[in-house]
Design a protein around this motif. Structure first.
Motif, PDB file in Angstrom:
ATOM      1  N   ALA A  29       0.835  -1.199   0.000  1.00  0.00           N
ATOM      2  CA  ALA A  29       0.000   0.000   0.000  1.00  0.00           C
ATOM      3  C   ALA A  29       0.871   1.252   0.000  1.00  0.00           C
ATOM      4  O   ALA A  29       1.817   1.363   0.763  1.00  0.00           O
ATOM      5  CB  ALA A  29      -0.919   0.001   1.213  1.00  0.00           C
ATOM      6  N   GLN A  30       0.545   2.148  -0.888  1.00  0.00           N
ATOM      7  CA  GLN A  30       1.249   3.415  -0.995  1.00  0.00           C
ATOM      8  C   GLN A  30       0.476   4.474  -0.211  1.00  0.00           C
ATOM      9  O   GLN A  30      -0.755   4.486  -0.233  1.00  0.00           O
ATOM     10  CB  GLN A  30       1.350   3.839  -2.465  1.00  0.00           C
ATOM     11  N   GLN A  31       1.200   5.351   0.440  1.00  0.00           N
ATOM     12  CA  GLN A  31       0.588   6.436   1.199  1.00  0.00           C
ATOM     13  C   GLN A  31       0.886   7.760   0.505  1.00  0.00           C
ATOM     14  O   GLN A  31       2.043   8.020   0.156  1.00  0.00           O
ATOM     15  CB  GLN A  31       1.160   6.481   2.624  1.00  0.00           C
ATOM     16  N   PRO A  32      -0.121   8.609   0.311  1.00  0.00           N
ATOM     17  CA  PRO A  32       0.127   9.926  -0.290  1.00  0.00           C
ATOM     18  C   PRO A  32       1.074  10.740   0.586  1.00  0.00           C
ATOM     19  O   PRO A  32       1.068  10.613   1.816  1.00  0.00           O
ATOM     20  CB  PRO A  32      -1.253  10.575  -0.330  1.00  0.00           C
ATOM     21  N   ILE A  33       1.891  11.558  -0.038  1.00  0.00           N
ATOM     22  CA  ILE A  33       2.809  12.426   0.693  1.00  0.00           C
ATOM     23  C   ILE A  33       2.903  13.753  -0.053  1.00  0.00           C
ATOM     24  O   ILE A  33       2.859  13.788  -1.280  1.00  0.00           O
ATOM     25  CB  ILE A  33       4.207  11.764   0.859  1.00  0.00           C
ATOM     26  N   THR A  59       3.479   9.413  -3.824  1.00  0.00           N
ATOM     27  CA  THR A  59       3.187   8.457  -2.759  1.00  0.00           C
ATOM     28  C   THR A  59       4.487   7.873  -2.237  1.00  0.00           C
ATOM     29  O   THR A  59       5.536   7.954  -2.880  1.00  0.00           O
ATOM     30  CB  THR A  59       2.283   7.305  -3.255  1.00  0.00           C
ATOM     31  N   THR A  60       4.408   7.291  -1.057  1.00  0.00           N
ATOM     32  CA  THR A  60       5.562   6.628  -0.481  1.00  0.00           C
ATOM     33  C   THR A  60       5.133   5.254   0.021  1.00  0.00           C
ATOM     34  O   THR A  60       3.971   5.036   0.341  1.00  0.00           O
ATOM     35  CB  THR A  60       6.189   7.459   0.664  1.00  0.00           C
ATOM     36  N   GLY A  61       6.068   4.343   0.055  1.00  0.00           N
ATOM     37  CA  GLY A  61       5.818   2.984   0.516  1.00  0.00           C
ATOM     38  C   GLY A  61       7.140   2.244   0.581  1.00  0.00           C
ATOM     39  O   GLY A  61       8.205   2.861   0.603  1.00  0.00           O
ATOM     40  N   GLN A  67      12.378   2.092   1.780  1.00  0.00           N
ATOM     41  CA  GLN A  67      11.496   3.229   1.538  1.00  0.00           C
ATOM     42  C   GLN A  67      11.693   3.741   0.115  1.00  0.00           C
ATOM     43  O   GLN A  67      12.821   3.957  -0.321  1.00  0.00           O
ATOM     44  CB  GLN A  67      11.824   4.350   2.529  1.00  0.00           C
ATOM     45  N   TYR A  69       9.686   6.319  -3.142  1.00  0.00           N
ATOM     46  CA  TYR A  69       8.722   7.365  -3.460  1.00  0.00           C
ATOM     47  C   TYR A  69       8.343   7.205  -4.924  1.00  0.00           C
ATOM     48  O   TYR A  69       9.216   7.064  -5.777  1.00  0.00           O
ATOM     49  CB  TYR A  69       9.329   8.749  -3.212  1.00  0.00           C
TER      50      TYR A  69
END
Length: 162
Positions: A29-33, A59-61, A67, A69
């Motif tokens: 799962a990617q998280q918006p940043i 996004t980051t994951g 880690q 991006y």
């Protein structure tokens, strides 16, 4: 411009084995940043690799436990994604390609990996100016999925069955 690559039967078999051995089972799962929250090295890489493009999402994951991006953008009217390591290294560039442009060996491997799912997007992954793999987005029973395939040759290790 996409082009098909001809393979001998043995090369095709090795490629098919490589695709099966290295296919990722699913996406993390990617998280918006926000761009302002990126580490300085990543910000510099984004700036260098997005000139003339419109950034649509960042996004980051994690990828292989590290880690990363992902920057989604539109360049020359075409979608383009780049993946950047936390130290600012450009891991790869992903561009949309047609399923038909893959060549029959890769296309057959893709079809067998996503059996029963609909292919919604195919992207080539380029590293060091060479296509090294593909990211295939799918849907099955209304759920999104993802398959990663590599075109890199398999190097057998002593004692392996390859």
């Amino acid at each position: 411009m996409a082009h098909a690559t001809a393979f001998t039967p043995m090369q095709g078999l090795k490629l098919f084995a490589a695709l099966f051995l290295t296919a990722a089972m699913g996406a993390v799962a990617q998280q918006p940043i926000d761009r302002s929250a990126l580490p300085p090295a990543v910000q510099k890489a984004v700036e260098a690799n997005s000139q003339g493009a419109t950034i649509t999402a960042i996004t980051t994951g994690t990828s292989y436990g590290k880690q990363v991006y992902e920057v989604q953008m539109t360049a020359n009217g075409q979608p383009k994604n780049i993946e950047i390591a936390s130290d600012g290294t450009l891991n790869g560039v992903m561009k949309d390609v047609t399923q038909e442009s893959l060549g029959s060996n890769i296309e057959n491997a893709v079809i067998s990996r996503v059996a029963g799912a609909s292919i919604t997007r195919v992207q080539s992954i380029t590293r060091n100016s060479r296509v090294t793999g593909y990211k295939i987005s799918t849907t099955k029973d209304g759920k999104p999925g993802e398959v990663h395939l590599t075109t890199l040759p398999v190097v057998s290790k002593p004692g392996s069955n390859l």
